[in-house]
Design a protein around this motif. Structure first.
Motif, PDB file in Angstrom:
ATOM      1  N   GLU A  58      -0.635  -2.259   2.997  1.00 55.33           N
ATOM      2  CA  GLU A  58       1.126  -2.239   3.116  1.00 55.33           C
ATOM      3  C   GLU A  58       1.445  -3.518   3.897  1.00 55.33           C
ATOM      4  OE1 GLU A  58       4.810   0.577   4.428  1.00 55.33           O
ATOM      5  OE2 GLU A  58       2.775   1.648   3.980  1.00 55.33           O
ATOM      6  N   VAL A  91      -5.766  -0.843  -5.700  1.00 52.34           N
ATOM      7  CA  VAL A  91      -4.595   0.195  -5.637  1.00 52.34           C
ATOM      8  C   VAL A  91      -3.225  -0.629  -5.601  1.00 52.34           C
ATOM      9  CG1 VAL A  91      -3.670   1.564  -3.547  1.00 52.34           C
ATOM     10  CG2 VAL A  91      -6.295   1.341  -3.718  1.00 52.34           C
ATOM     11  N   SER A  95      -0.466   1.137  -8.149  1.00 51.91           N
ATOM     12  CA  SER A  95       0.888   1.650  -7.657  1.00 51.91           C
ATOM     13  C   SER A  95       2.080   0.903  -8.100  1.00 51.91           C
ATOM     14  CB  SER A  95       0.974   1.040  -6.082  1.00 51.91           C
ATOM     15  OG  SER A  95      -0.205   1.851  -5.674  1.00 51.91           O
ATOM     16  N   PHE A  98       5.001   2.785 -10.133  1.00 50.55           N
ATOM     17  CA  PHE A  98       5.630   3.843  -9.166  1.00 50.55           C
ATOM     18  C   PHE A  98       6.711   2.908  -8.523  1.00 50.55           C
ATOM     19  CE2 PHE A  98       1.499   5.805  -9.599  1.00 50.55           C
ATOM     20  CZ  PHE A  98       2.055   7.050 -10.231  1.00 50.55           C
ATOM     21  N   ALA A 107       5.196   4.390  -3.159  1.00 48.60           N
ATOM     22  CA  ALA A 107       4.596   3.964  -4.470  1.00 48.60           C
ATOM     23  C   ALA A 107       3.193   3.828  -4.104  1.00 48.60           C
ATOM     24  CB  ALA A 107       5.134   2.470  -4.825  1.00 48.60           C
ATOM     25  N   LEU A 108       2.939   3.155  -2.925  1.00 43.91           N
ATOM     26  CA  LEU A 108       1.342   2.812  -2.516  1.00 43.91           C
ATOM     27  C   LEU A 108       0.544   3.984  -2.386  1.00 43.91           C
ATOM     28  CD1 LEU A 108       1.704  -0.341   0.061  1.00 43.91           C
ATOM     29  CD2 LEU A 108       0.679  -0.215  -2.612  1.00 43.91           C
ATOM     30  N   HIS A 109       1.233   5.238  -1.690  1.00 42.06           N
ATOM     31  CA  HIS A 109       0.639   6.232  -1.690  1.00 42.06           C
ATOM     32  C   HIS A 109       0.102   6.737  -2.935  1.00 42.06           C
ATOM     33  CE1 HIS A 109       0.204  10.588  -1.006  1.00 42.06           C
ATOM     34  NE2 HIS A 109      -0.392  10.293  -0.031  1.00 42.06           N
ATOM     35  N   ALA A 110       1.288   6.720  -3.977  1.00 41.36           N
ATOM     36  CA  ALA A 110       1.098   7.355  -5.206  1.00 41.36           C
ATOM     37  C   ALA A 110      -0.268   6.711  -5.800  1.00 41.36           C
ATOM     38  CB  ALA A 110       2.307   7.206  -6.011  1.00 41.36           C
ATOM     39  N   GLY A 111      -0.471   5.442  -5.720  1.00 40.90           N
ATOM     40  CA  GLY A 111      -1.443   4.860  -6.395  1.00 40.90           C
ATOM     41  C   GLY A 111      -2.726   5.061  -5.508  1.00 40.90           C
TER      42      GLY A 111
END
Length: 450
Positions: A58, A91, A95, A98, A107-111
């Motif tokens: 991030e 990753v 992402s 999203f 979005a990064l967490h979803a990926g």
């Protein structure tokens, strides 16, 4: 009737999709049954490495360039993470869809949630594809089904785990699968092997002992089948891997610069390993074109040994592992508090995490007993490699993953040997091992459907 390498039903796209979904769904089901999926979907992740990777990713996206340092306290100094950025790039790719409807962090967490299931799904596909020359389709799927159920694999395959262990295992298994096909497929198999080996090393240099085993098997294939195409495969594998490593170094150099000698991430050390493998492959290919004589065989193996020896002479700290790092004492203190870096000290731990590897060793010994000629020697060589993996697993819990993966990959081969065996006890023994895992997986899936 001895089981020799043979051309069985090809691996179809439909079979690959089924194996991928089977492995990925079982991993996700285990997370749901454990009661942790809700916390992951709510924004949580597993283990400090996953958090550190996502923090670094991030910060890098926001900064617009690759980040090496991650702040972990109020000093502002930050911690240097020696990992390459390949996994974080993947990753980011997961992402991207999203980001249309979510902010960057969400979005990064979803990926990140998808990394574990996707990784083990690819590992399941690689496992089933690798054993195609050794067993029929009715047994290949077992490798994918049992992969997520293995206690040494499952912790790294869960949703919310962002780690390299499963992707690198998938790359190593793929490299071994191409090595198995080198005699018949030649340079085409070599290119695939080199690309997979290069990706494995970019993910983590800890892959190199297992890749060395695969290249050793390729050299033995060149020795035992002089009329085969292993020479061209070795040449293509070495060159392809070297190109991947060179590209990785150019795109993602160490924090200290291109010339930094670092053994725990891609650096000139591992480009040197690529040069050694390429030189060995070129030597085997050139010598393989001449009429095969005892002196030719000895010269070919000598070229491979000299190339590897020259690399180790240039970078002797590779043999020391973590002890060869500049901050070895600090790492030793850190590892003393990390469970996965501890040796397996109990019988229960050995049975839990090393049983698949011991079963795989048994399969290889049975295969060696039934096979004849060069296949027997290759099976014995693979058995020796399995012993080495089990020893590594005993010394470090984290490395038990590799012997477990190898054992699961060999399970369909064991079932094939049992089905072709003259007596039924071996079938019952293998069934006794596989049924609890399959039953547990089926129970987890049925709970989801319920």
């Amino acid at each position: 009737m001895p089981l020799e390498l043979q051309s069985l039903a090809p691996f179809t796209r439909r079979e690959g999709i089924i194996c991928f979904l089977l492995a990925a769904m079982i991993a996700s089901a285990m997370e749901l049954v454990n009661g942790n999926l809700g916390a992951v979907l709510a924004g949580g992740l597993f283990n400090p490495d996953s958090y550190m990777r996502m923090v670094r990713l991030e910060e890098g996206v926001r900064a617009g360039h690759a980040v090496y340092l991650v702040a972990r306290d109020g000093s502002g100094a930050g911690s240097l993470l020696h990992w390459t950025h390949l996994l974080e790039a993947l990753v980011l790719l997961f992402s991207a869809p999203f980001m249309v409807s979510m902010d960057l962090h969400a979005a990064l967490h979803a990926g990140a949630v998808f990394v574990g299931p996707i990784s083990v799904g690819l590992l399941g596909v690689a496992a089933a594809w690798t054993v195609v020359p050794l067993c029929p389709p009715r047994q290949r799927w077992l490798a994918a089904a049992l992969m997520s159920s293995s206690f040494a694999v499952a912790p790294y395959a869960l949703p919310g785990v962002v780690h390299h262990h499963i992707p690198v295992a998938a790359a190593i298994v793929t490299a071994c699968g191409f090595a198995l096909r080198a005699v018949s497929d030649g340079s085409r198999a070599g290119v695939g092997m080199g690309l997979a080996a290069g990706v494995a090393l970019v993910l983590t240099p800890e892959a190199y002992p297992f890749l060395t085993m695969a290249f050793g098997g390729l050299a033995l294939s060149w020795l035992f089948w002089p009329n085969g195409r292993s020479g061209s495969a070795a040449r293509a594998a070495g060159i392809a891997m070297l190109l991947v490593l060179l590209a990785a170094l150019l795109l993602d150099p160490p924090y200290a610069g291109y010339g930094a000698v670092e053994i725990d991430r891609i650096s000139v050390v591992w480009v040197g390993f690529g040069f050694a493998c390429a030189a060995a492959g070129l030597g085997l290919d050139w010598l393989g074109r001449a009429p095969r004589r005892p002196t030719t065989a000895v010269a070919g193996l000598a070229v491979a040994v000299i190339a590897l020896g020259a690399w180790l002479t240039a970078f002797p700290k590779v043999l020391l592992g973590p002890e060869g790092l500049p901050d070895a004492e600090a790492l030793r203190i850190m590892f003393s508090t990390i469970l996965e870096m501890q040796p397996i000290k109990t019988t229960r731990g050995a049975l839990t995490f090393l049983t698949p590897g011991f079963m795989g060793l048994g399969v290889l010994l049975v295969l060696a007993r039934r096979a004849t000629g060069p296949t027997r020697w290759l099976a014995l060589y693979a058995a020796a490699c399995m012993v080495a993996m089990l020893v590594l697993g005993f010394l470090h819990f984290r490395f038990s993953t590799y012997s477990a993966v190898a054992g699961v990959v060999l399970f369909p081969v064991g079932m094939t040997l049992a089905a072709d065996g003259p007596t039924k006890p071996s079938r019952h023994l293998l069934g006794f091992h596989v049924m609890p895992s399959l039953a547990g997986s089926a129970l987890r899936v049925s709970l989801i459907l319920g």
